[in-house]
Design a protein around this motif. Structure first.
Motif, PDB file in Angstrom:
ATOM      1  N   LEU A 171     -44.390 -37.723 -27.677  1.00  0.00           N
ATOM      2  CA  LEU A 171     -43.204 -36.818 -28.023  1.00  0.00           C
ATOM      3  C   LEU A 171     -43.873 -36.352 -29.541  1.00  0.00           C
ATOM      4  O   LEU A 171     -44.589 -37.033 -30.371  1.00  0.00           O
ATOM      5  N   GLN A 172     -43.534 -35.019 -29.847  1.00  0.00           N
ATOM      6  CA  GLN A 172     -44.065 -34.260 -30.978  1.00  0.00           C
ATOM      7  C   GLN A 172     -42.692 -33.463 -31.571  1.00  0.00           C
ATOM      8  O   GLN A 172     -41.694 -33.295 -30.779  1.00  0.00           O
ATOM      9  N   GLY A 173     -42.914 -33.344 -32.828  1.00  0.00           N
ATOM     10  CA  GLY A 173     -41.774 -32.350 -33.512  1.00  0.00           C
ATOM     11  C   GLY A 173     -40.420 -32.779 -33.410  1.00  0.00           C
ATOM     12  O   GLY A 173     -40.374 -34.115 -33.574  1.00  0.00           O
ATOM     13  N   ALA A 174     -39.406 -31.872 -33.356  1.00  0.00           N
ATOM     14  CA  ALA A 174     -38.011 -32.482 -33.329  1.00  0.00           C
ATOM     15  C   ALA A 174     -37.578 -33.115 -32.179  1.00  0.00           C
ATOM     16  O   ALA A 174     -37.057 -34.136 -32.577  1.00  0.00           O
ATOM     17  N   ASP A 175     -38.312 -33.070 -31.131  1.00  0.00           N
ATOM     18  CA  ASP A 175     -38.083 -34.142 -30.167  1.00  0.00           C
ATOM     19  C   ASP A 175     -38.236 -35.615 -30.421  1.00  0.00           C
ATOM     20  O   ASP A 175     -37.644 -36.505 -30.010  1.00  0.00           O
ATOM     21  N   ARG A 176     -39.342 -35.602 -31.153  1.00  0.00           N
ATOM     22  CA  ARG A 176     -39.812 -37.110 -31.541  1.00  0.00           C
ATOM     23  C   ARG A 176     -38.731 -37.572 -32.680  1.00  0.00           C
ATOM     24  O   ARG A 176     -38.645 -38.746 -32.381  1.00  0.00           O
ATOM     25  N   LEU A 177     -38.540 -36.986 -33.397  1.00  0.00           N
ATOM     26  CA  LEU A 177     -37.695 -37.188 -34.819  1.00  0.00           C
ATOM     27  C   LEU A 177     -36.374 -37.420 -34.220  1.00  0.00           C
ATOM     28  O   LEU A 177     -35.636 -38.412 -34.685  1.00  0.00           O
ATOM     29  N   ARG A 178     -36.002 -36.541 -33.058  1.00  0.00           N
ATOM     30  CA  ARG A 178     -34.516 -36.985 -32.637  1.00  0.00           C
ATOM     31  C   ARG A 178     -34.402 -38.133 -31.875  1.00  0.00           C
ATOM     32  O   ARG A 178     -33.164 -38.918 -31.971  1.00  0.00           O
ATOM     33  N   CYS A 179     -35.217 -38.488 -31.106  1.00  0.00           N
ATOM     34  CA  CYS A 179     -35.404 -39.650 -30.147  1.00  0.00           C
ATOM     35  C   CYS A 179     -35.214 -40.946 -31.280  1.00  0.00           C
ATOM     36  O   CYS A 179     -34.615 -41.832 -31.142  1.00  0.00           O
ATOM     37  N   ILE A 180     -36.123 -40.684 -32.319  1.00  0.00           N
ATOM     38  CA  ILE A 180     -36.244 -41.897 -33.405  1.00  0.00           C
ATOM     39  C   ILE A 180     -34.844 -42.061 -33.989  1.00  0.00           C
ATOM     40  O   ILE A 180     -34.292 -43.202 -34.217  1.00  0.00           O
ATOM     41  N   ILE A 181     -34.186 -41.051 -34.358  1.00  0.00           N
ATOM     42  CA  ILE A 181     -32.897 -40.908 -35.216  1.00  0.00           C
ATOM     43  C   ILE A 181     -31.901 -41.423 -34.300  1.00  0.00           C
ATOM     44  O   ILE A 181     -31.121 -42.292 -34.372  1.00  0.00           O
ATOM     45  N   ASN A 182     -31.899 -41.013 -33.011  1.00  0.00           N
ATOM     46  CA  ASN A 182     -30.891 -41.557 -32.085  1.00  0.00           C
ATOM     47  C   ASN A 182     -30.866 -42.849 -31.641  1.00  0.00           C
ATOM     48  O   ASN A 182     -29.749 -43.677 -31.511  1.00  0.00           O
ATOM     49  N   ALA A 183     -32.145 -43.456 -31.593  1.00  0.00           N
ATOM     50  CA  ALA A 183     -31.962 -44.951 -31.313  1.00  0.00           C
ATOM     51  C   ALA A 183     -31.660 -45.506 -32.685  1.00  0.00           C
ATOM     52  O   ALA A 183     -31.061 -46.825 -32.355  1.00  0.00           O
ATOM     53  N   MET A 184     -32.057 -45.357 -33.653  1.00  0.00           N
ATOM     54  CA  MET A 184     -31.907 -46.076 -34.995  1.00  0.00           C
ATOM     55  C   MET A 184     -30.444 -45.937 -35.548  1.00  0.00           C
ATOM     56  O   MET A 184     -29.988 -46.789 -36.308  1.00  0.00           O
TER      57      MET A 184
END
Length: 282
Positions: A171-184
């Motif tokens: 995962l890269q870019g906004a998709d990567r960061l969104r996945c991290i934020i959603n999990a945490m």
């Protein structure tokens, strides 16, 4: 020096003061380390006073006091930057119109997404089962760099959404960061493959036959050797298990505000009234 983690405050200022007093009494003569599990504000009656108080404590503590970011804290950032409208159930107006609004918002956006201390990982909601504790800390750092940087507003506009609902190292870019934020900051349930589900919000148990389970019950979870400390899940309630501490005991819903001493798992609690906040439980 003892370390205490306190569950979701959600703008319950009076209860916060009462619990902090108990923490200092329990710590004795030593100045305690105090960490908050996120969601400092929203839904409760005194979000402005609560945020001001925690910020003042943190700024005068020499690093002993801090908080991770929760979903309500991120929502305040999005509202403050004009990315999202206020919800009917929000209690953020005092913050948004406060004379020190900019200082409060700037302090909040610089908070970590996760904190690692004494073999414990503190995060607001959870960790995906694919992540080790070390990987989770590195991924949290990626989000923190964006939130603290000059392109934060652009990222906040791309932060919302339930996809991607599973982790991939590619995962890269906004998709990567969104996945991290959603999990945490949002995670409660996922399936055995770590696919996140955000439909069930008010339950402490997955529906039978759904294939879902609490994120911390996924077999083979790679962070299981570290103790994960989290809030966010008031329907689950206070949870103390080997290598797991859940601290959202529903203060804003008439439950308790809870602190735990990490060294010996001593529990400190204050009772909270149920505030008249519209909308469903978070």
């Amino acid at each position: 020096m003892k370390t205490y983690v306190i569950g979701d405050l959600q703008g319950c200022h009076e209860q916060t003061l009462a619990l902090l007093e108990r923490v200092h009494e329990h710590a004795g003569e030593d100045e305690p380390i105090i960490l908050f599990a996120g969601d400092l504000i929203n839904r409760g009656p005194d979000s402005l006073a609560t945020l001001r108080h925690v910020r003042a404590l943190a700024m005068g503590s020499g690093g002993r006091i801090d908080s991770v970011l929760g979903n309500h804290d991120l929502h305040l950032l999005a509202v403050a930057y004009g990315i999202r409208p206020e919800h009917k159930s929000d209690t953020l107006a005092e913050i948004l119109h406060a004379p020190d609004r900019d200082e409060l918002i700037d302090w909040l956006r610089r908070r970590p997404l996760a904190i690692h201390t004494q073999g414990h990982v503190l995060v607001h909601a959870g960790l995906l089962p694919q992540w080790t504790a070390a990987q989770a800390m590195a991924l949290a750092g990626e989000v923190q760099q964006m939130l603290r940087g000059p392109n934060m507003a652009e990222f906040l506009a791309e932060m919302y959404g339930n996809l991607p609902d599973r982790w991939s190292d590619d995962l890269q870019g906004a998709d990567r960061l969104r996945c991290i934020i959603n999990a945490m900051t949002r995670l409660r349930f996922c399936d055995a493959d770590g696919v996140m589900d955000f439909k069930m919000k008010e339950s402490g148990k997955a529906e039978e036959g759904s294939g879902l389970m609490p994120w911390f019950e996924v077999p083979g979870r790679r962070s299981r050797k570290e103790t994960v400390v989290f809030g966010h899940w008031s329907a689950l309630g206070l949870t103390l298990k080997p290598h797991l501490i859940g601290l959202d005991s529903g203060c804003v819903w008439g439950g308790q505000l809870t602190a735990v001493c990490l060294e010996d798992r001593s529990l400190l609690q204050v009772q909270c009234p149920e505030f008249q906040t519209p909308g469903p439980k978070k």
